[in-house]
Design a protein around this motif. Structure first.
Motif, PDB file in Angstrom:
ATOM      1  N   ASN A 184       0.793  -1.231   0.000  1.00  7.84           N
ATOM      2  CA  ASN A 184       0.000   0.000   0.000  1.00  7.84           C
ATOM      3  C   ASN A 184       0.826   1.282   0.000  1.00  7.84           C
ATOM      4  N   TYR A 185       2.067   1.197   0.491  1.00  8.93           N
ATOM      5  CA  TYR A 185       2.906   2.390   0.603  1.00  8.93           C
ATOM      6  C   TYR A 185       4.155   2.216  -0.258  1.00  8.93           C
ATOM      7  N   ASP A 186       4.728   3.318  -0.692  1.00 12.40           N
ATOM      8  CA  ASP A 186       5.807   3.285  -1.671  1.00 12.40           C
ATOM      9  C   ASP A 186       7.069   2.662  -1.078  1.00 12.40           C
ATOM     10  N   GLN A 187       7.612   1.670  -1.766  1.00 15.41           N
ATOM     11  CA  GLN A 187       8.858   1.045  -1.349  1.00 15.41           C
ATOM     12  C   GLN A 187      10.076   1.741  -1.937  1.00 15.41           C
ATOM     13  N   ASN A 188       9.846   2.688  -2.851  1.00  9.46           N
ATOM     14  CA  ASN A 188      10.937   3.440  -3.473  1.00  9.46           C
ATOM     15  C   ASN A 188      11.070   4.809  -2.818  1.00  9.46           C
ATOM     16  N   PRO A 189      12.245   5.419  -2.890  1.00  9.90           N
ATOM     17  CA  PRO A 189      12.413   6.746  -2.287  1.00  9.90           C
ATOM     18  C   PRO A 189      11.602   7.810  -3.017  1.00  9.90           C
ATOM     19  N   SER A 190      11.267   8.861  -2.296  1.00  9.50           N
ATOM     20  CA  SER A 190      10.516   9.966  -2.879  1.00  9.50           C
ATOM     21  C   SER A 190      10.944  11.263  -2.203  1.00  9.50           C
ATOM     22  N   ILE A 191      10.650  12.365  -2.867  1.00  9.52           N
ATOM     23  CA  ILE A 191      10.860  13.696  -2.297  1.00  9.52           C
ATOM     24  C   ILE A 191       9.491  14.301  -2.025  1.00  9.52           C
ATOM     25  N   ILE A 192       9.237  14.623  -0.782  1.00  3.84           N
ATOM     26  CA  ILE A 192       7.990  15.279  -0.397  1.00  3.84           C
ATOM     27  C   ILE A 192       8.288  16.734  -0.061  1.00  3.84           C
ATOM     28  N   GLU A 193       7.601  17.631  -0.740  1.00  6.72           N
ATOM     29  CA  GLU A 193       7.704  19.050  -0.415  1.00  6.72           C
ATOM     30  C   GLU A 193       6.445  19.465   0.323  1.00  6.72           C
ATOM     31  N   GLY A 194       6.588  20.285   1.355  1.00  9.00           N
ATOM     32  CA  GLY A 194       5.417  20.662   2.116  1.00  9.00           C
ATOM     33  C   GLY A 194       5.589  21.951   2.874  1.00  9.00           C
ATOM     34  N   PHE A 195       4.480  22.446   3.393  1.00 13.86           N
ATOM     35  CA  PHE A 195       4.459  23.661   4.199  1.00 13.86           C
ATOM     36  C   PHE A 195       4.510  23.278   5.666  1.00 13.86           C
ATOM     37  N   TYR A 196       5.351  23.983   6.420  1.00 15.17           N
ATOM     38  CA  TYR A 196       5.543  23.680   7.837  1.00 15.17           C
ATOM     39  C   TYR A 196       5.405  24.952   8.670  1.00 15.17           C
ATOM     40  N   ARG A 197       4.784  24.818   9.845  1.00 17.23           N
ATOM     41  CA  ARG A 197       4.663  25.957  10.760  1.00 17.23           C
ATOM     42  C   ARG A 197       4.867  25.470  12.196  1.00 17.23           C
ATOM     43  N   GLU A 198       5.556  26.292  13.006  1.00 17.23           N
ATOM     44  CA  GLU A 198       5.708  26.000  14.420  1.00 17.23           C
ATOM     45  C   GLU A 198       5.522  27.280  15.220  1.00 17.23           C
ATOM     46  N   SER A 199       4.953  27.137  16.413  1.00 12.65           N
ATOM     47  CA  SER A 199       4.694  28.312  17.240  1.00 12.65           C
ATOM     48  C   SER A 199       4.736  27.948  18.711  1.00 12.65           C
ATOM     49  N   VAL A 200       5.031  28.950  19.531  1.00  9.44           N
ATOM     50  CA  VAL A 200       4.993  28.824  20.982  1.00  9.44           C
ATOM     51  C   VAL A 200       4.317  30.078  21.519  1.00  9.44           C
ATOM     52  N   LYS A 201       3.333  29.884  22.393  1.00 10.97           N
ATOM     53  CA  LYS A 201       2.710  31.045  23.029  1.00 10.97           C
ATOM     54  C   LYS A 201       2.478  30.778  24.503  1.00 10.97           C
ATOM     55  N   GLN A 202       2.411  31.866  25.272  1.00  9.57           N
ATOM     56  CA  GLN A 202       2.108  31.766  26.695  1.00  9.57           C
ATOM     57  C   GLN A 202       0.604  31.638  26.847  1.00  9.57           C
ATOM     58  N   ALA A 203       0.181  30.528  27.433  1.00  9.14           N
ATOM     59  CA  ALA A 203      -1.237  30.189  27.438  1.00  9.14           C
ATOM     60  C   ALA A 203      -2.079  31.218  28.187  1.00  9.14           C
ATOM     61  N   GLN A 204      -1.586  31.719  29.315  1.00  6.77           N
ATOM     62  CA  GLN A 204      -2.406  32.582  30.151  1.00  6.77           C
ATOM     63  C   GLN A 204      -2.773  33.899  29.468  1.00  6.77           C
ATOM     64  N   VAL A 205      -1.884  34.426  28.649  1.00 10.54           N
ATOM     65  CA  VAL A 205      -2.116  35.751  28.048  1.00 10.54           C
ATOM     66  C   VAL A 205      -2.252  35.691  26.529  1.00 10.54           C
ATOM     67  N   ASN A 206      -2.213  34.472  25.946  1.00  8.66           N
ATOM     68  CA  ASN A 206      -2.333  34.291  24.500  1.00  8.66           C
ATOM     69  C   ASN A 206      -1.284  35.108  23.736  1.00  8.66           C
ATOM     70  N   GLN A 207      -0.082  35.179  24.283  1.00 10.18           N
ATOM     71  CA  GLN A 207       1.020  35.945  23.698  1.00 10.18           C
ATOM     72  C   GLN A 207       1.998  35.001  23.008  1.00 10.18           C
ATOM     73  N   TYR A 208       2.234  35.231  21.702  1.00 12.56           N
ATOM     74  CA  TYR A 208       3.188  34.413  20.962  1.00 12.56           C
ATOM     75  C   TYR A 208       4.623  34.838  21.274  1.00 12.56           C
TER      76      TYR A 208
END
Length: 410
Positions: free
Chosen positions: A129-153
């Motif tokens: 069901n899944y590819d046994q050959n190598p592939s290149i996957i391009e994608g969009f990535y995002r990461e964030s950290v915020k202080q929960a109490q004040v919703n401040q990034y």
């Protein structure tokens, strides 16, 4: 199976045309008018699309060649929604209300289900069901950290990355490199309720999200550890007209673990297509024992909750990771007496907890499985790299015609 191919394809291509069509909208649950997070938005029968954010908002960029096609919105447990692209353009921004899927599930619930047997079959069919050959996957990535109490990034970065994915049956490690990235200039110190400050801990290292969370290949995942996990059939679910087994898993409750049982860190649910036995979705979290292990490994940072959401989609007859998301809730413990407040003979430091909320998200936008080569060594990101350390400055026109995940409001 053909229906499934049509309704869950989303986001395989990144666009960079001189002229584009932009369709914006929000996906809501018709029964309560609440947002439907992470719904798939794409073109029927085509390999283009995106995914809605946590508030149900999306922005889809298309080339002019798709003007006569049909837009489709889908999410697990809901009926699919279709509208001609031309009509969607005229009505943009759209307010799309999805109905809960009322399809009768008798086809998959009238016969006895052995969940462990299903998992054995899933693993046996992974090479098919899944590819046994190598592939290149391009994608969009995002990461964030915020202080929960004040919703401040305090950290917010995003970009386009490429992953070199080795075949599903190999032990060759994946690689990641950055194509384009940006970050917001944000405060570097947390201001606490005691009007004191403390530095932001390093808790994001997500460029390899598409490697760590590819659960059909991760050898520490329950699919490959049937001795340490218990599986339970929990009915069925649907995507459009396609049936999925819903199978819950948790660690075996044994007093003393045997030699062939490893530490079982997860509890959650697998959604498995009933015909092909493909893992379509995995939604799981760290169990209490794993959370305690994390606290021992990273003193001063207490992980209160970690949740994972992973989706797969087909491309040219094989299944690939489509999107992955990790949500973390931390309590950051730092030690300090505010200036001039330390009593005589008191310890120099006190313990104060600060709540931090961290998200890392990846969505595939393009796949190449022909003439695949590994990346040059000088382009490979370290596996412990925080994406914000690699990103460039943040400007409003940075993405232009790229399909990305819409930012959350506030």
């Amino acid at each position: 199976m053909k229906t499934l191919l049509l309704i869950i394809l989303m986001g395989w291509c990144t666009f960079s045309y001189a002229q584009t069509i932009t369709i914006e909208g929000r996906v809501l649950d018709v029964s309560n008018n609440q947002p439907v997070p992470f719904a798939g938005v794409g073109i029927v029968g085509k390999s283009v699309g995106t995914v809605a954010n946590e508030q149900g908002r999306f922005s889809l960029k298309l080339s002019q060649q798709y003007a006569s096609e049909v837009l489709i919105i889908n999410c697990m447990g809901f009926e699919s929604y279709q509208i001609p692209v031309k009509a969607a353009i005229q009505s943009s921004p759209l307010e799309i209300k999805l109905n809960v899927n009322a399809i009768r599930l008798k086809e998959v619930v009238v016969k006895p289900i052995n969940p462990t047997k299903i998992i054995y079959q899933v693993v046996a069919l992974i090479p098919q069901n899944y590819d046994q050959n190598p592939s290149i996957i391009e994608g969009f990535y995002r990461e964030s950290v915020k202080q929960a109490q004040v919703n401040q990034y305090f950290a917010f970065s995003e970009g386009v990355i490429q992953l070199y994915k080795s075949g599903v049956d190999t032990n060759i490690p994946d690689q990641a490199r950055m194509i384009k990235g940006r970050k917001k200039e944000l405060p570097t110190l947390i201001v606490t309720a005691q009007n004191d400050t403390c530095p932001i801990p390093s808790i994001t290292n997500g460029p390899y999200l598409g490697y760590f969370l590819d659960v059909v290949r991760a050898r520490d995942f329950p699919l490959y550890d049937l001795n340490s996990y218990t599986f339970e059939y929990d009915g069925a679910q649907t995507i459009g007209n396609t049936f999925l087994y819903k199978i819950n898993f948790k660690n075996n409750s044994v007093t003393k673990r045997s030699a062939n049982q490893r530490f079982a860190a997860y509890k959650g649910t697998l959604y498995i297509e009933t015909e092909s036995l493909v893992v379509v979705k995995a939604e799981y979290e760290l169990n209490d024992a794993a959370l305690r292990q994390y606290e021992l490994s990273y003193p001063g940072i207490r992980l209160k909750h970690r949740k994972y959401i992973i989706n797969y989609a087909p491309f040219e007859g094989k299944w690939y990771l489509h999107d992955a998301r990790v949500v973390n809730d931390f309590e950051y413990e730092y030690f300090v007496w505010p200036k001039g407040t330390r009593p005589k003979n008191a310890p120099k430091r006190i313990e104060v907890g600060v709540g931090l909320h961290n998200q890392m998200a990846f969505v595939t936008t393009h796949i190449s499985n022909r003439n695949v080569q590994k990346f040059p060594l000088n382009q490979i990101l370290r596996i412990d790299t925080s994406f914000s350390e690699q990103s460039m400055t943040f400007d409003d026109d940075f993405w232009k015609d790229f399909n990305i995940i819409e930012e959350e409001e506030n």
